[in-house]
Design a protein around this motif. Sequence first.
Motif, PDB file in Angstrom:
ATOM      1  N   VAL A 210      14.803   6.778  41.795  1.00  0.00           N
ATOM      2  CA  VAL A 210      15.408   7.611  40.758  1.00  0.00           C
ATOM      3  C   VAL A 210      14.301   8.500  40.202  1.00  0.00           C
ATOM      4  O   VAL A 210      13.281   8.005  39.716  1.00  0.00           O
ATOM      5  N   ARG A 211      14.483   9.811  40.320  1.00  0.00           N
ATOM      6  CA  ARG A 211      13.485  10.749  39.795  1.00  0.00           C
ATOM      7  C   ARG A 211      13.909  11.205  38.401  1.00  0.00           C
ATOM      8  O   ARG A 211      15.028  11.685  38.219  1.00  0.00           O
ATOM      9  N   LEU A 212      13.024  11.041  37.440  1.00  0.00           N
ATOM     10  CA  LEU A 212      13.335  11.393  36.058  1.00  0.00           C
ATOM     11  C   LEU A 212      12.141  12.081  35.409  1.00  0.00           C
ATOM     12  O   LEU A 212      10.994  11.708  35.661  1.00  0.00           O
ATOM     13  N   PRO A 213      12.404  13.051  34.548  1.00  0.00           N
ATOM     14  CA  PRO A 213      11.305  13.668  33.797  1.00  0.00           C
ATOM     15  C   PRO A 213      10.858  12.764  32.653  1.00  0.00           C
ATOM     16  O   PRO A 213      11.542  11.792  32.304  1.00  0.00           O
ATOM     17  N   SER A 214       9.725  13.093  32.078  1.00  0.00           N
ATOM     18  CA  SER A 214       9.208  12.306  30.954  1.00  0.00           C
ATOM     19  C   SER A 214       9.669  12.863  29.609  1.00  0.00           C
ATOM     20  O   SER A 214       9.112  12.517  28.562  1.00  0.00           O
ATOM     21  N   SER A 215      10.707  13.685  29.615  1.00  0.00           N
ATOM     22  CA  SER A 215      11.255  14.262  28.379  1.00  0.00           C
ATOM     23  C   SER A 215      11.613  13.151  27.397  1.00  0.00           C
ATOM     24  O   SER A 215      12.213  12.141  27.765  1.00  0.00           O
ATOM     25  N   ALA A 216      11.260  13.343  26.129  1.00  0.00           N
ATOM     26  CA  ALA A 216      11.534  12.338  25.102  1.00  0.00           C
ATOM     27  C   ALA A 216      12.986  12.421  24.639  1.00  0.00           C
ATOM     28  O   ALA A 216      13.479  13.489  24.287  1.00  0.00           O
ATOM     29  N   LEU A 217      13.677  11.270  24.650  1.00  0.00           N
ATOM     30  CA  LEU A 217      15.054  11.158  24.177  1.00  0.00           C
ATOM     31  C   LEU A 217      15.119  10.130  23.051  1.00  0.00           C
ATOM     32  O   LEU A 217      14.305   9.202  23.002  1.00  0.00           O
TER      33      LEU A 217
ATOM     34  N   LEU B 178      12.262   9.717  29.119  1.00  0.00           N
ATOM     35  CA  LEU B 178      13.432   9.445  29.946  1.00  0.00           C
ATOM     36  C   LEU B 178      13.073   8.600  31.158  1.00  0.00           C
ATOM     37  O   LEU B 178      13.871   7.733  31.577  1.00  0.00           O
ATOM     38  N   ASP B 179      11.893   8.797  31.740  1.00  0.00           N
ATOM     39  CA  ASP B 179      11.529   7.964  32.893  1.00  0.00           C
ATOM     40  C   ASP B 179      11.390   6.492  32.493  1.00  0.00           C
ATOM     41  O   ASP B 179      11.816   5.593  33.215  1.00  0.00           O
ATOM     42  N   GLU B 180      10.828   6.240  31.303  1.00  0.00           N
ATOM     43  CA  GLU B 180      10.727   4.857  30.820  1.00  0.00           C
ATOM     44  C   GLU B 180      12.115   4.276  30.549  1.00  0.00           C
ATOM     45  O   GLU B 180      12.396   3.111  30.859  1.00  0.00           O
ATOM     46  N   LEU B 181      12.996   5.101  29.999  1.00  0.00           N
ATOM     47  CA  LEU B 181      14.362   4.652  29.747  1.00  0.00           C
ATOM     48  C   LEU B 181      15.035   4.247  31.059  1.00  0.00           C
ATOM     49  O   LEU B 181      15.779   3.261  31.114  1.00  0.00           O
ATOM     50  N   GLY B 182      14.754   5.002  32.121  1.00  0.00           N
ATOM     51  CA  GLY B 182      15.287   4.651  33.429  1.00  0.00           C
ATOM     52  C   GLY B 182      14.787   3.300  33.907  1.00  0.00           C
ATOM     53  O   GLY B 182      15.559   2.488  34.440  1.00  0.00           O
ATOM     54  N   ARG B 183      13.506   3.048  33.711  1.00  0.00           N
ATOM     55  CA  ARG B 183      12.940   1.758  34.159  1.00  0.00           C
ATOM     56  C   ARG B 183      13.550   0.591  33.368  1.00  0.00           C
ATOM     57  O   ARG B 183      13.854  -0.462  33.932  1.00  0.00           O
ATOM     58  N   ILE B 184      13.705   0.779  32.064  1.00  0.00           N
ATOM     59  CA  ILE B 184      14.319  -0.262  31.230  1.00  0.00           C
ATOM     60  C   ILE B 184      15.739  -0.543  31.705  1.00  0.00           C
ATOM     61  O   ILE B 184      16.164  -1.700  31.812  1.00  0.00           O
ATOM     62  N   THR B 185      16.476   0.517  32.019  1.00  0.00           N
ATOM     63  CA  THR B 185      17.875   0.374  32.445  1.00  0.00           C
ATOM     64  C   THR B 185      17.971  -0.357  33.774  1.00  0.00           C
ATOM     65  O   THR B 185      18.774  -1.288  33.935  1.00  0.00           O
ATOM     66  N   LEU B 186      17.169   0.054  34.753  1.00  0.00           N
ATOM     67  CA  LEU B 186      17.220  -0.589  36.069  1.00  0.00           C
ATOM     68  C   LEU B 186      16.831  -2.060  35.975  1.00  0.00           C
ATOM     69  O   LEU B 186      17.464  -2.916  36.610  1.00  0.00           O
ATOM     70  N   ALA B 187      15.809  -2.354  35.177  1.00  0.00           N
ATOM     71  CA  ALA B 187      15.378  -3.752  35.027  1.00  0.00           C
ATOM     72  C   ALA B 187      16.480  -4.606  34.420  1.00  0.00           C
ATOM     73  O   ALA B 187      16.730  -5.737  34.863  1.00  0.00           O
TER      74      ALA B 187
ATOM     75  N   GLN C 172      19.604  -4.163  34.649  1.00  0.00           N
ATOM     76  CA  GLN C 172      20.716  -4.283  35.590  1.00  0.00           C
ATOM     77  C   GLN C 172      20.343  -5.003  36.878  1.00  0.00           C
ATOM     78  O   GLN C 172      21.192  -5.181  37.760  1.00  0.00           O
ATOM     79  N   GLY C 173      19.079  -5.416  36.983  1.00  0.00           N
ATOM     80  CA  GLY C 173      18.633  -6.060  38.208  1.00  0.00           C
ATOM     81  C   GLY C 173      18.581  -5.122  39.391  1.00  0.00           C
ATOM     82  O   GLY C 173      18.657  -5.556  40.548  1.00  0.00           O
ATOM     83  N   ASP C 174      18.437  -3.844  39.121  1.00  0.00           N
ATOM     84  CA  ASP C 174      18.400  -2.816  40.159  1.00  0.00           C
ATOM     85  C   ASP C 174      16.965  -2.663  40.652  1.00  0.00           C
ATOM     86  O   ASP C 174      16.043  -2.446  39.853  1.00  0.00           O
ATOM     87  N   GLN C 175      16.750  -2.786  41.966  1.00  0.00           N
ATOM     88  CA  GLN C 175      15.399  -2.800  42.520  1.00  0.00           C
ATOM     89  C   GLN C 175      14.832  -1.415  42.812  1.00  0.00           C
ATOM     90  O   GLN C 175      13.698  -1.285  43.291  1.00  0.00           O
ATOM     91  N   ARG C 176      15.572  -0.366  42.547  1.00  0.00           N
ATOM     92  CA  ARG C 176      15.062   0.975  42.807  1.00  0.00           C
ATOM     93  C   ARG C 176      13.871   1.303  41.909  1.00  0.00           C
ATOM     94  O   ARG C 176      13.709   0.728  40.827  1.00  0.00           O
ATOM     95  N   THR C 177      13.066   2.231  42.376  1.00  0.00           N
ATOM     96  CA  THR C 177      11.868   2.667  41.645  1.00  0.00           C
ATOM     97  C   THR C 177      12.152   3.967  40.921  1.00  0.00           C
ATOM     98  O   THR C 177      12.816   4.862  41.455  1.00  0.00           O
ATOM     99  N   VAL C 178      11.622   4.074  39.701  1.00  0.00           N
ATOM    100  CA  VAL C 178      11.698   5.333  38.958  1.00  0.00           C
ATOM    101  C   VAL C 178      10.408   6.104  39.190  1.00  0.00           C
ATOM    102  O   VAL C 178       9.304   5.584  38.957  1.00  0.00           O
ATOM    103  N   THR C 179      10.541   7.327  39.664  1.00  0.00           N
ATOM    104  CA  THR C 179       9.405   8.222  39.856  1.00  0.00           C
ATOM    105  C   THR C 179       9.445   9.320  38.803  1.00  0.00           C
ATOM    106  O   THR C 179      10.488   9.952  38.608  1.00  0.00           O
ATOM    107  N   THR C 180       8.322   9.521  38.126  1.00  0.00           N
ATOM    108  CA  THR C 180       8.269  10.584  37.122  1.00  0.00           C
ATOM    109  C   THR C 180       8.192  11.939  37.808  1.00  0.00           C
ATOM    110  O   THR C 180       7.309  12.191  38.619  1.00  0.00           O
ATOM    111  N   ASP C 181       9.161  12.796  37.507  1.00  0.00           N
ATOM    112  CA  ASP C 181       9.248  14.129  38.098  1.00  0.00           C
ATOM    113  C   ASP C 181       9.736  15.083  37.008  1.00  0.00           C
ATOM    114  O   ASP C 181      10.927  15.102  36.671  1.00  0.00           O
ATOM    115  N   ASP C 182       8.825  15.852  36.459  1.00  0.00           N
ATOM    116  CA  ASP C 182       9.169  16.708  35.323  1.00  0.00           C
ATOM    117  C   ASP C 182       9.935  17.963  35.711  1.00  0.00           C
ATOM    118  O   ASP C 182      10.153  18.846  34.869  1.00  0.00           O
TER     119      ASP C 182
END
Length: 244
Positions: free
Chosen positions: A149-156, A191-200, A202-212
């Motif tokens: 999952v590619r996500l930017p580091s934009s603050a939410l 947002l990239d950190e939020l993605g990692r928290i969400t996947l963890a 949910q037990g989702d093994q995909r990796t979050v890559t920071t992509d602005d």
Amino acid sequence: MKIAVMGGTGLIGSQVVKILRAAGHDALPHSQSTGVDLLTGQGLAEALKDADVVVNLTNSPTFDDASPAFFQTTMDNLLTAAERAGVGHAVILSIVGVDLVPDLAYYRAKVLQEDILKAGPVPYSIVRATQFFEFIGAVMSWTADENTVRLPSSALQPMAAADVAQAVADVSAGVPLQGIRNVAGPDVFPLDELGRITLAAQGDQRTVTTDDSAGMFAATPSGVLIAPQDAVIAPTSYRDWLAR
């Protein structure tokens, strides 16, 4: 008070109706499924008869360059009908920082909606909320494949839909603000950190890559998606919401 809730069968609208009814108001949900169509004006006169307040929670079916036309037409129809019916307060739901992201067509469309309301004949209130917890999964899906999952580091500073509904209900039951109330969740996340928290969670093994450069929120300037100083901070945290 009699309160007509347009989009009253949706995610936010159904909860707004429930909250208002629990507080003793005569809150009525309206949508295409109940015979009210803001694009054509069908059913509006009947829906607004004797209403003290109208809350517009309808949304454009697309987030692209077609969205301004949706808001132009629906707001023109709604305000014309509200003035004829003698409605004393019109409320819409918008987005925190919406006027600071001109590169996004949907955000420009929401600014247009706000401007039409401000210039209209009915006393008004605008509730601006941050992104909903419920939509984080969709945001992640825009730039995801089976492994990454590619996500930017934009603050939410996201918030629960239930807290958004409470904010809308509170404003709807009050006097017109003739302005804006900002509401946001209690925590700020890249947002990239939020993605990692969400996947963890949910037990989702995909990796979050920071992509602005990835996804819609890559176009947002730094800091515009978090609460301004005057915001009302909602109580529900993202981790608590996930745990439920």
